[in-house]
Design a protein around this motif. Sequence first.
Motif, PDB file in Angstrom:
ATOM      1  N   LEU A 256       5.482 -12.133  11.417  1.00 30.03           N
ATOM      2  CA  LEU A 256       4.359 -11.903  12.488  1.00 30.03           C
ATOM      3  C   LEU A 256       4.190 -10.632  13.299  1.00 30.03           C
ATOM      4  CD1 LEU A 256       5.746 -15.572  14.261  1.00 30.03           C
ATOM      5  CD2 LEU A 256       3.648 -14.932  12.727  1.00 30.03           C
ATOM      6  N   LYS A 257       5.342  -9.714  13.221  1.00 22.79           N
ATOM      7  CA  LYS A 257       5.138  -8.647  13.742  1.00 22.79           C
ATOM      8  C   LYS A 257       4.027  -7.734  12.890  1.00 22.79           C
ATOM      9  CE  LYS A 257       7.963  -5.680  12.710  1.00 22.79           C
ATOM     10  NZ  LYS A 257       8.162  -4.372  11.604  1.00 22.79           N
ATOM     11  N   ASP A 258       4.303  -7.712  11.714  1.00 29.43           N
ATOM     12  CA  ASP A 258       3.565  -7.008  10.753  1.00 29.43           C
ATOM     13  C   ASP A 258       2.343  -7.268  10.939  1.00 29.43           C
ATOM     14  OD1 ASP A 258       5.981  -5.731   9.843  1.00 29.43           O
ATOM     15  OD2 ASP A 258       6.134  -6.795   8.121  1.00 29.43           O
ATOM     16  N   ARG A 259       1.820  -8.639  10.880  1.00 29.13           N
ATOM     17  CA  ARG A 259       0.367  -8.851  10.999  1.00 29.13           C
ATOM     18  C   ARG A 259      -0.131  -8.173  12.245  1.00 29.13           C
ATOM     19  NH1 ARG A 259       0.580 -15.447  10.745  1.00 29.13           N
ATOM     20  NH2 ARG A 259      -1.169 -15.130  11.816  1.00 29.13           N
ATOM     21  N   VAL A 260       0.532  -8.014  13.285  1.00 27.11           N
ATOM     22  CA  VAL A 260      -0.095  -7.327  14.397  1.00 27.11           C
ATOM     23  C   VAL A 260      -0.268  -5.828  14.228  1.00 27.11           C
ATOM     24  CG1 VAL A 260       0.072  -7.674  16.863  1.00 27.11           C
ATOM     25  CG2 VAL A 260       0.881  -9.211  15.650  1.00 27.11           C
ATOM     26  N   CYS A 261       0.549  -5.270  13.614  1.00 19.49           N
ATOM     27  CA  CYS A 261       0.773  -3.949  13.449  1.00 19.49           C
ATOM     28  C   CYS A 261      -0.406  -3.410  12.472  1.00 19.49           C
ATOM     29  CB  CYS A 261       2.128  -3.350  12.978  1.00 19.49           C
ATOM     30  SG  CYS A 261       3.320  -3.899  14.138  1.00 19.49           S
ATOM     31  N   SER A 262      -1.512  -3.001  12.802  1.00 20.48           N
ATOM     32  CA  SER A 262      -2.404  -2.276  11.939  1.00 20.48           C
ATOM     33  C   SER A 262      -2.092  -0.895  11.571  1.00 20.48           C
ATOM     34  CB  SER A 262      -3.922  -2.268  12.593  1.00 20.48           C
ATOM     35  OG  SER A 262      -4.342  -3.605  13.211  1.00 20.48           O
ATOM     36  N   PRO A 263      -2.425  -0.202  10.576  1.00 21.64           N
ATOM     37  CA  PRO A 263      -2.201   1.145   9.900  1.00 21.64           C
ATOM     38  C   PRO A 263      -2.843   1.966  11.092  1.00 21.64           C
ATOM     39  CG  PRO A 263      -2.751  -0.319   8.172  1.00 21.64           C
ATOM     40  CD  PRO A 263      -2.927  -1.096   9.198  1.00 21.64           C
ATOM     41  N   GLY A 264      -1.760   2.957  11.751  1.00 22.67           N
ATOM     42  CA  GLY A 264      -2.237   3.797  12.686  1.00 22.67           C
ATOM     43  C   GLY A 264      -2.650   3.282  14.060  1.00 22.67           C
TER      44      GLY A 264
END
Length: 311
Positions: A256-264
């Motif tokens: 779920l965290k990864d889904r919120v973290c857009s590159p840069g």
Amino acid sequence: LLLLLHTTSKGSPLNLSQHFKHHIMSVNEKTELSVGFIGSGMMASAIMDGLIANKVVKGPEAISCSDVFDEPLERARKKGIHATKSNVEVCERAKDAIIVAVKPDTVTTICKDIMAVKQTFSAVIISVAAGVTIETLEHNLPGHRVVRVMPNTACTVGESASGYALGALGNDDDRAVVKAIFGSCGVAHELKEFLLNAVTGLSGSGPAYVFEFIEALADGGVRVGLPREEAIQLAAQTVKGAAEMVLATGQHPGALKDRVCSPGGTTIAGVDELEKGGMRASAIAAVKAATRRSMQLGGIPEADIVSKYNL
């Protein structure tokens, strides 16, 4: 009518209304219980409220409670609960469960009151007294079925995370009673008793860790210009919403965290700072320290804490 949908880890939609309905149905699997409380403080009062609201008891009249102070008894009476200063009377009235909700240093005295009951009763005895072991309960309550439960303070808002362990004489009916009672004010998981120290370290003490995190988030909001009241409300709702996403979707928190973290993007920049500050390591260390302290308070020898539990 607004229908909220989330996606499960397998990509299929999860209807949140069904999620909450399932929770209520599972709570009500065993209903119309007769329950007694020895000790009527805030946690006991919250459990009583959950029993009534979720119809685990037929009505408030199916609950009895005792306390040495008048104020909690008066509060219970206003809800229609039978309140008394006699622990023996509570034991005589309760048919399914007696919950011992007192300070640990008074449990032995309470056990003497329970053993003084003249009439035969079959109610399971449930202790929520921190650090009081099943061995201690069974030694002081010979012949009685006992259960040890570790709830947390979120019980007062119906969102407790509880762990429990049955004593040697415990049976499936006792298990169902415990799940119905503590499911009415949150969730309850059965575990080996030695793991209840870990439950204390994680969910028992955990609300304090989360309160501190919410406060820190709010301080960050104030630092970047938000008014204090709005910052606290936004921080608390953010934590509440994120927790519900973990529970409702069944997905790993990392995913779920990864889904919120857009590159840069903004979020990964913030996560980077949390990692630099050691947030993850600090959370793990907090759970370990609280678990260790729970073991010490429970009388586990220091050598065993180190050699058996690696703490």
